[in-house]
Scaffold this active site. Structure first.
Site, short mmCIF file in Angstrom:
data_model
loop_
_atom_site.label_atom_id
_atom_site.label_comp_id
_atom_site.label_asym_id
_atom_site.label_seq_id
_atom_site.Cartn_x
_atom_site.Cartn_y
_atom_site.Cartn_z
N GLU A 37 5.27 0.74 -9.06
CA GLU A 37 4.26 1.46 -9.82
C GLU A 37 4.75 2.89 -10.08
O GLU A 37 4.59 3.77 -9.22
CB GLU A 37 2.94 1.53 -9.05
CG GLU A 37 2.32 0.18 -8.76
CD GLU A 37 0.80 0.29 -8.54
OE1 GLU A 37 0.07 -0.43 -9.23
OE2 GLU A 37 0.36 1.10 -7.71
N SER B 140 -1.06 1.13 -15.89
CA SER B 140 -1.63 0.95 -17.24
C SER B 140 -1.38 -0.45 -17.82
O SER B 140 -1.10 -0.58 -19.02
CB SER B 140 -1.12 2.04 -18.19
OG SER B 140 -1.54 3.30 -17.74
N GLU C 207 -1.33 6.74 -4.38
CA GLU C 207 -2.50 7.60 -4.15
C GLU C 207 -2.67 7.88 -2.65
O GLU C 207 -3.09 8.95 -2.25
CB GLU C 207 -3.75 6.95 -4.76
CG GLU C 207 -3.72 7.04 -6.28
CD GLU C 207 -4.42 5.92 -7.01
OE1 GLU C 207 -5.20 5.18 -6.39
OE2 GLU C 207 -4.17 5.78 -8.23
N GLY D 271 -5.14 -1.60 -12.00
CA GLY D 271 -6.24 -0.73 -11.59
C GLY D 271 -7.40 -0.85 -12.56
O GLY D 271 -8.19 -1.79 -12.51
N GLY D 272 -7.49 0.10 -13.48
CA GLY D 272 -8.62 0.20 -14.41
C GLY D 272 -9.03 -1.11 -15.07
O GLY D 272 -10.22 -1.43 -15.14
N ASN E 175 -6.66 -4.00 -8.17
CA ASN E 175 -6.93 -2.94 -7.18
C ASN E 175 -8.11 -2.12 -7.72
O ASN E 175 -7.95 -1.34 -8.65
CB ASN E 175 -5.68 -2.07 -7.04
CG ASN E 175 -5.91 -0.86 -6.15
OD1 ASN E 175 -6.96 -0.74 -5.51
ND2 ASN E 175 -4.94 0.05 -6.14
N TRP E 176 -9.26 -2.34 -7.14
CA TRP E 176 -10.46 -1.67 -7.66
C TRP E 176 -10.50 -0.19 -7.29
O TRP E 176 -11.34 0.54 -7.78
CB TRP E 176 -11.72 -2.35 -7.12
CG TRP E 176 -11.94 -3.76 -7.55
CD1 TRP E 176 -11.09 -4.55 -8.28
CD2 TRP E 176 -13.10 -4.56 -7.29
NE1 TRP E 176 -11.64 -5.79 -8.47
CE2 TRP E 176 -12.88 -5.82 -7.87
CE3 TRP E 176 -14.29 -4.34 -6.60
CZ2 TRP E 176 -13.82 -6.86 -7.80
CZ3 TRP E 176 -15.21 -5.37 -6.53
CH2 TRP E 176 -14.98 -6.61 -7.12
N LYS E 177 -9.67 0.23 -6.38
CA LYS E 177 -9.67 1.62 -5.88
C LYS E 177 -11.08 1.98 -5.41
O LYS E 177 -11.79 1.13 -4.89
CB LYS E 177 -9.12 2.55 -6.96
CG LYS E 177 -7.76 2.07 -7.50
CD LYS E 177 -7.04 3.06 -8.35
CE LYS E 177 -5.70 2.50 -8.77
NZ LYS E 177 -4.91 3.41 -9.58
N HIS F 281 0.23 2.63 -1.36
CA HIS F 281 -0.08 2.99 -2.75
C HIS F 281 0.21 4.49 -2.94
O HIS F 281 -0.01 5.29 -2.03
CB HIS F 281 -1.55 2.68 -3.06
CG HIS F 281 -1.83 2.76 -4.53
ND1 HIS F 281 -2.00 3.95 -5.18
CD2 HIS F 281 -1.94 1.78 -5.47
CE1 HIS F 281 -2.21 3.71 -6.47
NE2 HIS F 281 -2.17 2.40 -6.67
N GLY G 45 -2.99 4.96 -14.46
CA GLY G 45 -4.23 5.55 -14.97
C GLY G 45 -4.04 6.47 -16.17
O GLY G 45 -4.95 7.20 -16.55
P1 13P Z 1 -4.01 1.48 -13.62
O1 13P Z 1 -3.89 0.03 -13.99
O2 13P Z 1 -5.41 2.01 -13.74
O3 13P Z 1 -2.99 2.34 -14.33
O4 13P Z 1 -3.67 1.59 -12.05
C1 13P Z 1 -2.52 1.01 -11.56
C2 13P Z 1 -2.57 1.02 -10.07
O5 13P Z 1 -2.47 2.07 -9.45
C3 13P Z 1 -2.79 -0.26 -9.37
O6 13P Z 1 -2.58 -0.13 -8.02
#
Ligand code: 13P
Length: 251
Positions: free
Chosen positions: A167, A213, A97, A234-235, A9-11, A95, A173
């Site tokens: 999640e 993470s 967020e 994510g990251g 997920n590149w956000k 998600h 993050g």
């Molecule tokens: P991180 O891997 O950056 O913690 O993000 C997880 C996430 O929200 C994937 O959707």
């Protein structure tokens, strides 16, 4: 047997130019690798170019969100038919967020699930608790409520098409992943809810990912657990080499 799924997920990261170099590198790093299903979810602006670049590869396309209406006056929104037309196999819905910053309710998330399925797109449905909820011992209640909103609309014949992603919000993050035991414990709980709602056969087929993470240092341990079927990343999905190490967690 559930095939492991690693989804990036590149956000809100990567311009079109940056996406091109990331995807080209990734295609190369994971070339021919079949043991994991690989999905990347770039921002909308990069979907088309990504689709072109992954056309003959083992990588599938996903989007990060969509709206539940068919079409019309919904400025700024993207429909399921648009995603289908561009070649998306998956779409992330609910998600944390989006739930937190854009006030998406569980009911809206459920409508998105139905809409995605009716266009043949598999929803990756995110659920998870906040830190206060974990600390006060209500994590399972929170997750149950989020899942039950989905149950209201998800018919048993469609259930095997969806993917869930647990999640925990405090792990996103932050660099602080849930322990593999805690993640597995919640994921088992979710599978149990699926079994009660549908049946054992269906529950055993549905993939449930962990997200928060995830990195090359902790993926192996997470993936040794009985019920964790992959990761929503994510990251660590923003660097081709790092993401390819997650994909090839078995090596
Ligand atoms: P991180 O891997 O950056 O913690 O993000 C997880 C996430 O929200 C994937 O959707």
């Amino acid at each position: 047997m559930r095939k492991p799924l690693i989804a990036g997920n590149w956000k809100m990261n990567k311009t079109v130019t940056e996406s091109i170099s990331l995807v080209k590198e990734l295609v190369d790093f994971v070339k021919g690798y079949q043991e994991t299903e690989i999905v990347i979810c770039p921002p909308y602006t990069s979907l088309w170019v990504t689709k072109e670049l992954i056309q003959d590869s083992n990588i599938l396309l996903g989007a990060q969100n969509m709206y539940f209406q068919d079409e019309g006056a919904y400025t700024g929104e993207i429909s399921a038919s648009m995603l289908q037309n561009i070649g998306c196999h998956y779409v992330i819905v609910g998600h944390s967020e989006r739930r937190e910053y854009f006030h998406e309710s569980s009911r809206e998330v459920a409508r998105k699930v139905c809409q995605a399925l009716s266009f043949g797109i598999k929803p990756i449905i995110c659920v998870g608790e906040k830190l206060e909820e974990r600390e006060s011992g209500t994590a399972k209640e929170v997750v149950k409520e989020e899942i039950e909103a989905i149950f209201e609309v998800l018919k048993s014949q469609d259930a095997v098409e969806v993917v869930f992603a647990y999640e925990p919000i405090w792990a996103i993050g932050t660099g602080k992943s849930a322990t593999s035991q805690d993640a597995n414990d919640m994921i088992k709980y979710i599978r149990n809810l699926l079994q009660q709602k549908y049946n054992e056969k269906i529950a055993e087929q549905i993939r449930i990912l962990y997200g928060g993470s995830v990195k090359p240092e902790n993926i192996k341990e997470l993936m040794t657990e009985s019920d964790i079927d992959g990761a929503l990343v994510g990251g660590a999905s923003l660097k081709a080499l790092t993401f390819s190490r997650l994909v090839k967690f078995r090596e």
